[in-house]
Motif scaffolding. Structure first.
Motif, PDB file in Angstrom:
ATOM      1  N   GLY A 156       0.814  -1.227   0.000  1.00  0.00           N
ATOM      2  CA  GLY A 156       0.000   0.000   0.000  1.00  0.00           C
ATOM      3  C   GLY A 156       0.839   1.264   0.000  1.00  0.00           C
ATOM      4  N   ASP A 157       0.189   2.362   0.360  1.00  0.00           N
ATOM      5  CA  ASP A 157       0.821   3.683   0.416  1.00  0.00           C
ATOM      6  C   ASP A 157       1.637   3.771   1.720  1.00  0.00           C
ATOM      7  OD1 ASP A 157       1.369   6.345   0.931  1.00  0.00           O
ATOM      8  OD2 ASP A 157      -0.518   7.078   0.094  1.00  0.00           O
ATOM      9  N   ILE A 158       2.961   3.771   1.583  1.00  0.00           N
ATOM     10  CA  ILE A 158       3.824   3.681   2.766  1.00  0.00           C
ATOM     11  C   ILE A 158       3.710   4.922   3.681  1.00  0.00           C
ATOM     12  CG2 ILE A 158       6.246   3.570   3.530  1.00  0.00           C
ATOM     13  CD1 ILE A 158       6.676   1.332   1.534  1.00  0.00           C
ATOM     14  N   PRO A 159       3.817   6.157   3.159  1.00  0.00           N
ATOM     15  CA  PRO A 159       3.681   7.309   4.078  1.00  0.00           C
ATOM     16  C   PRO A 159       2.331   7.329   4.810  1.00  0.00           C
ATOM     17  CG  PRO A 159       4.545   8.008   1.954  1.00  0.00           C
ATOM     18  CD  PRO A 159       4.148   6.576   1.796  1.00  0.00           C
ATOM     19  N   ALA A 160       1.276   6.922   4.116  1.00  0.00           N
ATOM     20  CA  ALA A 160      -0.043   6.902   4.757  1.00  0.00           C
ATOM     21  C   ALA A 160      -0.069   5.853   5.874  1.00  0.00           C
ATOM     22  CB  ALA A 160      -1.124   6.591   3.721  1.00  0.00           C
ATOM     23  N   ARG A 161       0.569   4.723   5.597  1.00  0.00           N
ATOM     24  CA  ARG A 161       0.604   3.652   6.599  1.00  0.00           C
ATOM     25  C   ARG A 161       1.422   4.090   7.823  1.00  0.00           C
ATOM     26  NH1 ARG A 161      -1.730  -0.348   9.333  1.00  0.00           N
ATOM     27  NH2 ARG A 161      -0.354  -2.087   9.798  1.00  0.00           N
ATOM     28  N   VAL A 162       2.517   4.826   7.587  1.00  0.00           N
ATOM     29  CA  VAL A 162       3.340   5.311   8.706  1.00  0.00           C
ATOM     30  C   VAL A 162       2.508   6.229   9.597  1.00  0.00           C
ATOM     31  CG1 VAL A 162       5.305   6.801   9.302  1.00  0.00           C
ATOM     32  CG2 VAL A 162       5.555   5.047   7.525  1.00  0.00           C
ATOM     33  N   ALA A 163       1.774   7.163   8.973  1.00  0.00           N
ATOM     34  CA  ALA A 163       0.936   8.089   9.749  1.00  0.00           C
ATOM     35  C   ALA A 163      -0.136   7.322  10.517  1.00  0.00           C
ATOM     36  CB  ALA A 163       0.299   9.105   8.809  1.00  0.00           C
ATOM     37  N   GLU A 164      -0.695   6.315   9.841  1.00  0.00           N
ATOM     38  CA  GLU A 164      -1.742   5.515  10.483  1.00  0.00           C
ATOM     39  C   GLU A 164      -1.189   4.753  11.701  1.00  0.00           C
ATOM     40  OE1 GLU A 164      -4.980   2.208   8.930  1.00  0.00           O
ATOM     41  OE2 GLU A 164      -2.889   1.967   8.324  1.00  0.00           O
ATOM     42  N   LEU A 165       0.011   4.157  11.532  1.00  0.00           N
ATOM     43  CA  LEU A 165       0.606   3.392  12.638  1.00  0.00           C
ATOM     44  C   LEU A 165       0.878   4.278  13.847  1.00  0.00           C
ATOM     45  CD1 LEU A 165       3.070   1.148  10.605  1.00  0.00           C
ATOM     46  CD2 LEU A 165       1.194   0.320  12.048  1.00  0.00           C
ATOM     47  N   LEU A 166       1.392   5.497  13.577  1.00  0.00           N
ATOM     48  CA  LEU A 166       1.664   6.418  14.684  1.00  0.00           C
ATOM     49  C   LEU A 166       0.364   6.798  15.395  1.00  0.00           C
ATOM     50  CD1 LEU A 166       4.382   8.699  13.023  1.00  0.00           C
ATOM     51  CD2 LEU A 166       4.745   7.033  14.855  1.00  0.00           C
ATOM     52  N   THR A 167      -0.662   7.090  14.602  1.00  0.00           N
ATOM     53  CA  THR A 167      -1.953   7.478  15.190  1.00  0.00           C
ATOM     54  C   THR A 167      -2.522   6.340  16.034  1.00  0.00           C
ATOM     55  OG1 THR A 167      -2.309   8.752  13.194  1.00  0.00           O
ATOM     56  CG2 THR A 167      -4.222   8.464  14.623  1.00  0.00           C
ATOM     57  N   ILE A 168      -2.467   5.129  15.482  1.00  0.00           N
ATOM     58  CA  ILE A 168      -2.974   3.950  16.209  1.00  0.00           C
ATOM     59  C   ILE A 168      -2.300   3.847  17.574  1.00  0.00           C
ATOM     60  CG2 ILE A 168      -2.827   1.412  16.266  1.00  0.00           C
ATOM     61  CD1 ILE A 168      -3.209   1.440  13.219  1.00  0.00           C
ATOM     62  N   CYS A 169      -1.009   4.223  17.615  1.00  0.00           N
ATOM     63  CA  CYS A 169      -0.250   4.097  18.865  1.00  0.00           C
ATOM     64  C   CYS A 169      -0.282   5.377  19.695  1.00  0.00           C
ATOM     65  CB  CYS A 169       1.179   3.670  18.557  1.00  0.00           C
ATOM     66  SG  CYS A 169       1.208   2.015  17.883  1.00  0.00           S
ATOM     67  N   GLY A 170      -1.164   6.297  19.346  1.00  0.00           N
ATOM     68  CA  GLY A 170      -1.359   7.495  20.161  1.00  0.00           C
ATOM     69  C   GLY A 170      -0.319   8.578  19.964  1.00  0.00           C
ATOM     70  N   LEU A 171       0.349   8.573  18.799  1.00  0.00           N
ATOM     71  CA  LEU A 171       1.347   9.608  18.519  1.00  0.00           C
ATOM     72  C   LEU A 171       0.886  10.466  17.335  1.00  0.00           C
ATOM     73  CD1 LEU A 171       4.618   7.441  18.718  1.00  0.00           C
ATOM     74  CD2 LEU A 171       3.826   9.085  20.435  1.00  0.00           C
ATOM     75  N   ALA A 172       1.054  11.784  17.466  1.00  0.00           N
ATOM     76  CA  ALA A 172       0.697  12.685  16.365  1.00  0.00           C
ATOM     77  C   ALA A 172       1.650  12.450  15.191  1.00  0.00           C
ATOM     78  CB  ALA A 172       0.807  14.131  16.840  1.00  0.00           C
TER      79      ALA A 172
END
Ligand SMILES: Nc1ncnc2c1ncn2[C@@H]1O[C@H](COP(=O)(O)OP(=O)(O)OP(=O)(O)O)[C@@H](O)[C@H]1O
Ligand SMILES: [Mg+2]
Length: 331
Positions: free
Chosen positions: A126-142
């Motif tokens: 998939g879209d790697i930058p989008a996935r990075v942002a999603e992973l951070l959000t999932i873990c409670g990081l902006a």
């Protein structure tokens, strides 16, 4: 529910070699005949004193250490004999979170770079930058945390990045080795809550290793107590904490300061005597007999198997064989 992971009669013995010929002079029995099953979606705790073999067992599950004997089954497949490329699908389905994200995160890479690399190396489609942002959000990081280096974050934030990295490839099993042990108590609680939330959200299964019984009790459905490479007792958190049956489990629970000092006075204490013996030369029979307050002659000669005590509860102690059958007494 069905077993996602089955550790079947696994032993891990490390040879100790000496001299120019590197002859084996002894062996460390880090893990001895351990059998455990983890159901899909459960958090399974593994506790015991330092050196009892928890990390070795975790590394064996992660296929970083080869078992000397026994087998590891994952989702119905025996993965203990797999090597090299054959292990790749398993490695994607199993992830790890370690104690110190400072040493497990590359100090020269930002969180974003770390996460992007995991995704890239594993061919994330998939879209790697989008996935990075999603992973951070999932873990409670902006999302701005993607730009930060490990030294620019607090311990709790670094561990959140460690968790994001573990989640990157959508694993089913996560091995958490002392994942919160290095954190302040208040931060520990936040990370435990996050792990609990993620388990529910993604149907994750945890093998959670810890030495803080109150943390393990809070997070885990079932717990196994290890001593010198062996499982001494296993059961649900309630079975283990409310009715511990093995003298070692009782001593471990007794070592935890009670929140209620009045109840504490009323409790029967089991103090552990002596030091933990060397796994280079473990005691004969029941490995706990040298420190056990109720050891009998038989304990020095024979190894007790796990006696089933009803429910999920089982303990390896000869004293139980004489009491397990006795009815009436409330467990
Ligand atoms: N690669 C190795 N070679 C030789 N001995 C080892 C190796 N790895 C671990 N051991 C030994 O195996 C035993 C179990 O170690 P392990 O790290 O698994 O314990 P642990 O329960 O994780 O302890 P801790 O709570 O301190 O993390 C110890 O005696 C250790 O010294
Ligand atoms: Mg360890």
């Amino acid at each position: 529910m069905s077993a996602l992971l089955r550790i079947e009669d696994v032993s891990v013995h490390f040879p100790v070699r000496k001299g120019v010929l590197q002859r084996q002079v002894a062996e460390v029995r880090a893990v001895d005949s351990v059998t455990l099953s983890l159901e899909k979606g459960e958090a399974f705790g593994l506790v015991g004193e330092s050196g009892c073999g928890k990390t070795t067992l975790a590394r064996t599950v992660l296929r970083l250490v080869d078992p000397t004997s026994g087998a590891i089954w994952f989702d119905g497949q025996n993965i203990s004999g797999l090597r090299g490329k054959a292990l790749a699908p398993y490695r994607r389905r199993v992830a790890a979170i370690f104690q110190d994200p400072f040493s497990s995160l590359n100090p020269r890479m930002t969180s974003g770079q770390t996460l992007r690399e995991v995704l890239k190396v594993n061919g994330y489609p998939g879209d790697i930058p989008a996935r990075v942002a999603e992973l951070l959000t999932i873990c409670g990081l902006a999302p701005r945390f993607a730009e930060l280096y490990p030294h620019e974050m607090s311990g709790g934030q670094r561990q959140r990045v460690g968790i994001a990295r573990a989640l990157a490839l959508d694993p089913e099993l996560i091995v958490c080795d002392e994942a919160v042990s290095a954190l302040d108590v208040s931060i520990q609680a936040q990370i435990i809550n996050l792990l609990e939330e993620l388990r529910v959200k993604f149907g994750l299964t945890y093998l959670f290793i810890g030495h803080d019984l109150s943390v393990v009790r809070h997070l885990c459905d079932r717990i196994a107590v290890m001593y010198l490479g062996r499982i001494m007792e296993t059961g649900t958190s309630a079975e283990l904490f409310d009715t511990p049956r093995h003298p070692y489990t009782r001593a471990l629970i007794d070592a935890v300061p009670a929140p209620d000092p009045v109840g504490e006075e009323a409790r029967e204490h089991v103090a552990l005597k002596g030091e933990i013996p060397s796994p280079l030369d473990p005691p004969s029979g029941c490995v706990f007999h040298t420190r056990c307050p109720i050891a009998m002659d038989r304990c020095r000669a024979e190894v007790p198997g796990l006696t089933r005590l009803g429910g999920h509860h089982a303990a390896a102690c000869f004293a139980l064989e004489t009491t397990a059958g006795t009815p009436a007494k409330k467990e």
